[in-house]
Design an enzyme around this catalytic site. Sequence first.
Site, short mmCIF file in Angstrom:
data_model
loop_
_atom_site.label_atom_id
_atom_site.label_comp_id
_atom_site.label_asym_id
_atom_site.label_seq_id
_atom_site.Cartn_x
_atom_site.Cartn_y
_atom_site.Cartn_z
N ASN A 11 0.87 -1.18 0.00
CA ASN A 11 0.00 0.00 0.00
C ASN A 11 0.91 1.23 0.00
O ASN A 11 1.55 1.52 1.00
CB ASN A 11 -0.88 -0.04 1.26
CG ASN A 11 -1.67 1.24 1.47
OD1 ASN A 11 -1.80 2.05 0.56
ND2 ASN A 11 -2.18 1.41 2.68
N TRP A 12 0.94 1.93 -1.12
CA TRP A 12 1.86 3.07 -1.24
C TRP A 12 1.27 4.36 -0.69
O TRP A 12 1.91 5.41 -0.73
CB TRP A 12 2.30 3.24 -2.72
CG TRP A 12 3.23 2.15 -3.17
CD1 TRP A 12 3.71 1.12 -2.40
CD2 TRP A 12 3.82 1.99 -4.47
NE1 TRP A 12 4.55 0.32 -3.16
CE2 TRP A 12 4.63 0.83 -4.43
CE3 TRP A 12 3.74 2.71 -5.67
CZ2 TRP A 12 5.35 0.38 -5.53
CZ3 TRP A 12 4.46 2.25 -6.77
CH2 TRP A 12 5.26 1.10 -6.70
N LYS A 13 0.04 4.30 -0.20
CA LYS A 13 -0.60 5.46 0.43
C LYS A 13 -0.45 6.71 -0.45
O LYS A 13 -0.48 6.60 -1.66
CB LYS A 13 -0.03 5.68 1.84
CG LYS A 13 -0.03 4.40 2.66
CD LYS A 13 0.18 4.65 4.13
CE LYS A 13 0.30 3.30 4.84
NZ LYS A 13 0.13 3.39 6.27
N HIS A 97 -9.48 0.64 4.84
CA HIS A 97 -8.21 0.83 5.55
C HIS A 97 -8.44 1.74 6.76
O HIS A 97 -9.25 2.68 6.70
CB HIS A 97 -7.18 1.45 4.61
CG HIS A 97 -5.79 1.44 5.17
ND1 HIS A 97 -5.37 2.38 6.08
CD2 HIS A 97 -4.77 0.59 5.00
CE1 HIS A 97 -4.11 2.11 6.41
NE2 HIS A 97 -3.73 1.02 5.78
N GLU A 169 -5.36 -5.61 10.37
CA GLU A 169 -4.38 -4.56 10.60
C GLU A 169 -4.67 -3.87 11.93
O GLU A 169 -5.48 -2.93 11.98
CB GLU A 169 -4.46 -3.52 9.47
CG GLU A 169 -4.14 -4.09 8.11
CD GLU A 169 -3.49 -3.03 7.22
OE1 GLU A 169 -2.38 -3.28 6.74
OE2 GLU A 169 -4.08 -1.95 7.04
N GLY A 175 2.32 1.78 10.82
CA GLY A 175 3.24 2.91 10.73
C GLY A 175 3.92 3.26 12.05
O GLY A 175 4.52 4.31 12.17
N SER A 215 3.43 -2.63 10.28
CA SER A 215 4.88 -2.61 10.44
C SER A 215 5.56 -3.93 10.02
O SER A 215 6.51 -4.37 10.66
CB SER A 215 5.26 -2.23 11.87
OG SER A 215 4.76 -0.93 12.18
N GLY A 236 2.81 -1.32 4.30
CA GLY A 236 2.82 0.11 3.98
C GLY A 236 4.24 0.59 3.75
O GLY A 236 4.82 0.41 2.67
C1 PEP Z 1 -0.76 -0.19 5.96
O1 PEP Z 1 -0.81 0.98 5.65
O2 PEP Z 1 -1.64 -0.96 5.56
C2 PEP Z 1 0.35 -0.63 6.82
C3 PEP Z 1 0.31 -1.82 7.32
O3 PEP Z 1 1.37 0.26 7.02
P1 PEP Z 1 2.82 -0.05 7.70
O4 PEP Z 1 3.32 -1.32 7.05
O5 PEP Z 1 3.66 1.13 7.35
O6 PEP Z 1 2.59 -0.23 9.15
#
Ligand code: PEP
Length: 251
Positions: A11-13, A97, A169, A175, A215, A236
């Site tokens: 997920n590149w947000k 999300h 999640e 994050g 993470s 992410g």
């Molecule tokens: C996400 O945005 O779905 C996510 C899991 O982010 P991160 O891996 O940065 O925690």
Amino acid sequence: MMERKPLIAGNWKMYKTSAEAAETAKALLNLVADVRDVDMMIAPPFTALAAVSEVVKNSNVGLGAQNFFWEKEGAYTGEVSAPMLVSAGCRYVIIGHSERRQYFGETDERVNKKIRAALQAGLIPVFCVGESDSERESEKTFYVLDKQVQNGLKDFSSDDLTSLVIAYEPVWAIGTGKTASSIQAQEVHAFLRTLIEKKFENPLANSLRILYGGSVKSDNIAELMAMPDVDGALVGGASLKAESFARICRF
Ligand code: PEP
């Protein structure tokens, strides 16, 4: 027990211009060209979908979007529909999300409409659920997840949901650098699979891919993937660089 092919999704947000996204996608394809036993997906921002679609078409990496609106078309300024995502080359779409729930008023009811519209358009929905820090602290994790799943999947039959992917999640792990332990992830994934089994019966529960997100990095992916009910990851931060995402895909 049925074999579930792992899915590693990035997920590149709200990161990367379309040129940057295409460049990262190209670098990623080179690094994972020989990966066959794992499905891979990247979800760039809307503005980069067309450019990344050109790069990944006919490859082993699928294209996903991060959101959409459930109507097919209409006077909905600023929105993008599921058929539009399909025409831009998407096979997957992330729905519900926690950042959309937190900052953009995404509710379980909206998530339900989006899952329906995604399936109608032939997109694979990656349906995100997860509890907050305070919900976990107050031992409401299973209650919250039950509610998100029951409402998100309201009025579907198991036949409707054969392509569904669920991403667990925990909000406190997104994050933050704080990953759920593999034991914590397994506990929740098993709970979710049992919930699906009770609601839709066995074949769907057995074939359903449940991803862990929060993470995930190259140094914790193997331990998570060793859990029997962890079928992949939604990544992410660590998906933004081709090298680190490729290492995760090759867990
Ligand atoms: C996400 O945005 O779905 C996510 C899991 O982010 P991160 O891996 O940065 O925690």
